[in-house]
Write a protein that holds these residues in place. Structure first.
Motif, mmCIF file in Angstrom:
data_model
loop_
_atom_site.group_PDB
_atom_site.id
_atom_site.type_symbol
_atom_site.label_atom_id
_atom_site.label_comp_id
_atom_site.label_asym_id
_atom_site.label_seq_id
_atom_site.Cartn_x
_atom_site.Cartn_y
_atom_site.Cartn_z
ATOM 1 N N ASP A 177 -0.698 8.168 0.419
ATOM 2 C CA ASP A 177 -1.121 9.543 0.194
ATOM 3 C C ASP A 177 -0.591 9.987 -1.166
ATOM 4 O OD1 ASP A 177 -1.355 12.404 0.214
ATOM 5 O OD2 ASP A 177 -1.603 12.285 2.373
ATOM 6 N N LEU A 178 -1.503 10.182 -2.117
ATOM 7 C CA LEU A 178 -1.100 10.457 -3.496
ATOM 8 C C LEU A 178 -0.747 11.915 -3.748
ATOM 9 C CD1 LEU A 178 -3.876 8.329 -5.240
ATOM 10 C CD2 LEU A 178 -1.464 7.699 -5.007
ATOM 11 N N LYS A 179 -1.194 12.804 -2.887
ATOM 12 C CA LYS A 179 -0.959 14.235 -3.130
ATOM 13 C C LYS A 179 0.202 14.784 -2.321
ATOM 14 C CE LYS A 179 -4.361 14.631 -6.065
ATOM 15 N NZ LYS A 179 -5.618 15.335 -5.765
ATOM 16 N N THR A 180 0.276 14.465 -1.035
ATOM 17 C CA THR A 180 1.343 15.031 -0.207
ATOM 18 C C THR A 180 2.566 14.131 -0.125
ATOM 19 O OG1 THR A 180 0.600 14.016 1.872
ATOM 20 C CG2 THR A 180 -0.428 16.103 1.225
ATOM 21 N N ARG A 181 2.385 12.848 -0.541
ATOM 22 C CA ARG A 181 3.474 11.876 -0.511
ATOM 23 C C ARG A 181 4.028 11.664 0.901
ATOM 24 N NH1 ARG A 181 5.395 10.626 -5.912
ATOM 25 N NH2 ARG A 181 7.046 9.463 -4.885
ATOM 26 N N ARG A 182 3.163 11.778 1.896
ATOM 27 C CA ARG A 182 3.570 11.392 3.241
ATOM 28 C C ARG A 182 3.839 9.903 3.285
ATOM 29 N NH1 ARG A 182 -1.129 13.764 6.962
ATOM 30 N NH2 ARG A 182 -2.328 12.941 5.195
ATOM 31 N N ALA A 183 4.551 9.453 4.294
ATOM 32 C CA ALA A 183 4.897 8.038 4.400
ATOM 33 C C ALA A 183 3.627 7.184 4.418
ATOM 34 C CB ALA A 183 5.706 7.789 5.663
ATOM 35 N N PRO A 184 3.641 6.040 3.738
ATOM 36 C CA PRO A 184 2.468 5.175 3.748
ATOM 37 C C PRO A 184 2.189 4.633 5.143
ATOM 38 C CG PRO A 184 4.337 4.066 2.712
ATOM 39 C CD PRO A 184 4.738 5.487 2.922
ATOM 40 N N LEU A 185 0.920 4.326 5.392
ATOM 41 C CA LEU A 185 0.499 3.794 6.680
ATOM 42 C C LEU A 185 -0.087 2.412 6.466
ATOM 43 C CD1 LEU A 185 -0.120 4.134 9.725
ATOM 44 C CD2 LEU A 185 -2.293 5.212 9.050
ATOM 45 N N SER A 186 0.432 1.407 7.180
ATOM 46 C CA SER A 186 -0.006 0.024 7.006
ATOM 47 C C SER A 186 -0.549 -0.536 8.307
ATOM 48 C CB SER A 186 1.162 -0.860 6.525
ATOM 49 O OG SER A 186 1.664 -0.413 5.286
ATOM 50 N N VAL A 187 -1.501 -1.464 8.187
ATOM 51 C CA VAL A 187 -2.073 -2.146 9.336
ATOM 52 C C VAL A 187 -2.300 -3.604 8.962
ATOM 53 C CG1 VAL A 187 -4.436 -1.512 8.665
ATOM 54 C CG2 VAL A 187 -3.941 -2.106 11.033
ATOM 55 N N GLU A 188 -2.046 -4.511 9.910
ATOM 56 C CA GLU A 188 -2.314 -5.921 9.658
ATOM 57 C C GLU A 188 -3.815 -6.170 9.666
ATOM 58 O OE1 GLU A 188 -0.250 -8.894 11.799
ATOM 59 O OE2 GLU A 188 1.744 -8.061 11.407
ATOM 60 N N VAL A 189 -4.263 -6.946 8.660
ATOM 61 C CA VAL A 189 -5.690 -7.262 8.525
ATOM 62 C C VAL A 189 -5.826 -8.741 8.196
ATOM 63 C CG1 VAL A 189 -7.853 -6.747 7.346
ATOM 64 C CG2 VAL A 189 -6.193 -4.917 7.731
ATOM 65 N N GLY A 190 -6.003 -9.560 9.225
ATOM 66 C CA GLY A 190 -6.238 -10.981 9.021
ATOM 67 C C GLY A 190 -5.074 -11.698 8.364
ATOM 68 N N GLU A 191 -5.389 -12.877 7.825
ATOM 69 C CA GLU A 191 -4.409 -13.696 7.110
ATOM 70 C C GLU A 191 -4.637 -13.575 5.607
ATOM 71 O OE1 GLU A 191 -1.908 -15.528 8.234
ATOM 72 O OE2 GLU A 191 -2.265 -15.143 10.364
ATOM 73 N N GLU A 192 -3.601 -13.177 4.901
ATOM 74 C CA GLU A 192 -3.632 -13.064 3.442
ATOM 75 C C GLU A 192 -4.758 -12.151 2.945
ATOM 76 O OE1 GLU A 192 -3.668 -17.315 2.362
ATOM 77 O OE2 GLU A 192 -1.672 -16.944 1.541
ATOM 78 N N PRO A 193 -4.770 -10.882 3.348
ATOM 79 C CA PRO A 193 -5.758 -9.952 2.796
ATOM 80 C C PRO A 193 -5.523 -9.776 1.301
ATOM 81 C CG PRO A 193 -4.063 -8.748 3.991
ATOM 82 C CD PRO A 193 -3.807 -10.205 4.239
ATOM 83 N N GLU A 194 -6.584 -9.903 0.518
ATOM 84 C CA GLU A 194 -6.428 -9.792 -0.934
ATOM 85 C C GLU A 194 -7.496 -8.910 -1.560
ATOM 86 O OE1 GLU A 194 -5.963 -12.461 -5.003
ATOM 87 O OE2 GLU A 194 -5.779 -13.411 -3.047
ATOM 88 N N GLY A 195 -8.771 -9.218 -1.345
ATOM 89 C CA GLY A 195 -9.826 -8.404 -1.932
ATOM 90 C C GLY A 195 -9.921 -7.049 -1.248
ATOM 91 N N ILE A 196 -10.280 -6.017 -2.025
ATOM 92 C CA ILE A 196 -10.393 -4.672 -1.447
ATOM 93 C C ILE A 196 -11.414 -3.880 -2.244
ATOM 94 C CG2 ILE A 196 -8.504 -3.710 -2.837
ATOM 95 C CD1 ILE A 196 -7.704 -2.060 -0.330
ATOM 96 N N ALA A 197 -12.230 -3.110 -1.533
ATOM 97 C CA ALA A 197 -13.230 -2.267 -2.185
ATOM 98 C C ALA A 197 -13.557 -1.104 -1.268
ATOM 99 C CB ALA A 197 -14.489 -3.066 -2.505
ATOM 100 N N LEU A 198 -13.666 0.082 -1.850
ATOM 101 C CA LEU A 198 -14.008 1.279 -1.101
ATOM 102 C C LEU A 198 -15.474 1.608 -1.347
ATOM 103 C CD1 LEU A 198 -12.717 3.628 0.626
ATOM 104 C CD2 LEU A 198 -12.520 4.880 -1.544
ATOM 105 N N SER A 199 -16.209 1.936 -0.287
ATOM 106 C CA SER A 199 -17.614 2.302 -0.449
ATOM 107 C C SER A 199 -17.714 3.528 -1.355
ATOM 108 C CB SER A 199 -18.251 2.586 0.904
ATOM 109 O OG SER A 199 -17.607 3.674 1.551
ATOM 110 N N PRO A 200 -18.808 3.669 -2.108
ATOM 111 C CA PRO A 200 -18.922 4.792 -3.044
ATOM 112 C C PRO A 200 -18.749 6.159 -2.395
ATOM 113 C CG PRO A 200 -20.600 3.148 -3.528
ATOM 114 C CD PRO A 200 -19.930 2.720 -2.249
ATOM 115 N N ASP A 201 -19.124 6.293 -1.110
ATOM 116 C CA ASP A 201 -18.951 7.580 -0.441
ATOM 117 C C ASP A 201 -17.543 7.766 0.129
ATOM 118 O OD1 ASP A 201 -18.906 5.940 1.813
ATOM 119 O OD2 ASP A 201 -20.806 6.660 2.627
#
Length: 333
Positions: A177-201
């Motif tokens: 959270d870049l504005k409120t600086r709340r604690a980060p939230l993490s979740v396990e996603v498979g083995e060795e997650p590396e690529g990441i992309a956010l949909s335009p919306d």
């Protein structure tokens, strides 16, 4: 998880290939420039897309990786993975204009130049990401810890309220959270997650987990996995078409691309960039789209080439120069 295979691919990814990169034929109707970070030889190069020729090459910094261009296309920012800085160059002649230090052991890797004019970069060595405000003037830096090992790639919301990282060593995706600086939230996603992309919306976060041979669709706020999609072998990166209709993964171990229809969440075809026998020798890494969504550029790092792929036909149109182990890329039209 393919331990022996991954070790072999990691070795290949670190070994330079001798010889000059080939020149590529001109392409009618293609314009703009491709910028390539040569991580083995510490170079930054510019390739003219109309002629297929490298027109400028300069010394950059230690082990440069990802690139990002400014919203007005006048500058390119380079993450210096072997050091501590983000360096900014003019796109016209690759003249360096500034170097922004992120601190001891930063090892910046993933980088986004946001539409609001600010830069966001991961600092893998510090298990954090940085928000670099007004990078061309004051360059004020704000650091956000993820607390996760291998904070590698980054995506940022259109609003710049949140950022997400893939954390290779922890097998997690983390929301910051870049504005409120709340604690980060993490979740396990498979083995060795590396690529990441956010949909335009901004409504779906896509992650490729290279050790699982899968892409995952996540709810970016709830951080829950919505879908899993089988991909090719070792999907190192995922990139969404600017039109928001398709994503592709860069499947390093078999030299191909998996095309995912984002409306259905299904893999609809594969594109062979090189044969499986050639895959380790070429080491297909980063992928980016042309701004018009017609072409995909694929970095073949140990071959010193960038494959230019026509999305509609899946044909490799030509191979462009990727001097010095081309990895990170950016393109302007």
């Amino acid at each position: 998880m393919r331990t022996l295979g991954l070790l072999g691919l990691s070795v290949a990814a670190c070994a330079p290939v001798a010889g000059e990169a080939p020149s590529a034929p001109a392409q009618a109707g293609v314009s703009g420039a491709l910028f390539v970070a040569g991580k083995f030889e510490n170079r930054l190069a510019k390739v003219d897309l109309a002629t297929g020729e490298q027109v400028v090459s300069v010394e950059s910094c230690a082990n440069p990786h990802e690139l990002a261009t400014s919203p007005d296309d006048r500058y390119v920012a380079l993450a210096c993975y072997g050091g501590t800085t983000v360096d900014i160059f003019r796109t016209s002649d690759l003249g360096r204009i500034t170097s922004i230090d992120l601190g001891e052991n930063a090892r910046p890797h993933g980088i986004i130049w946001h539409a609001n004019g600010d830069l966001f970069a991961t600092a893998e060595g510090r298990q954090s990401i940085f928000w670099i405000r007004d990078p061309l003037s004051k360059a004020e830096t704000v650091e956000y810890g993820t607390g996760k090992r291998g904070t590698h790639m980054v995506a940022v919301a259109p609003s710049a309220n949140h950022a997400w990282t893939t954390d290779l060593g922890s097998k997690t995706v983390t929301r910051v959270d870049l504005k409120t600086r709340r604690a980060p939230l993490s979740v396990e996603v498979g083995e060795e997650p590396e690529g990441i992309a956010l949909s335009p919306d901004g409504k779906t976060l896509w992650v490729s987990a290279r050790g699982s041979d899968k892409a995952f669709a996540l709810d970016p706020q709830a951080m829950e996995i919505r879908q899993e999609v089988d991909t090719g072998d070792f999907p190192l990166r995922i990139a969404i078409r600017p039109q928001g209709d398709f994503a592709v993964t860069s499947d390093l171990a078999d030299g191909g691309l998996t095309v995912i229809d984002l409306a259905s969440g299904k893999a609809v075809r594969s594109i062979a960039v090189s044969s499986r026998e050639e895959a380790e020798a070429k080491t297909q890494v980063t992928i980016i789209w042309s701004p018009d969504g017609k072409r995909i550029y694929v970095a073949e790092t140990t071959a010193n080439t960038i494959a230019e792929v026509d999305f509609a036909t899946g044909k490799v149109l030509r191979r462009l120069p990727g001097e010095g182990g081309g990895d990170g890329m950016a393109v302007i039209q």
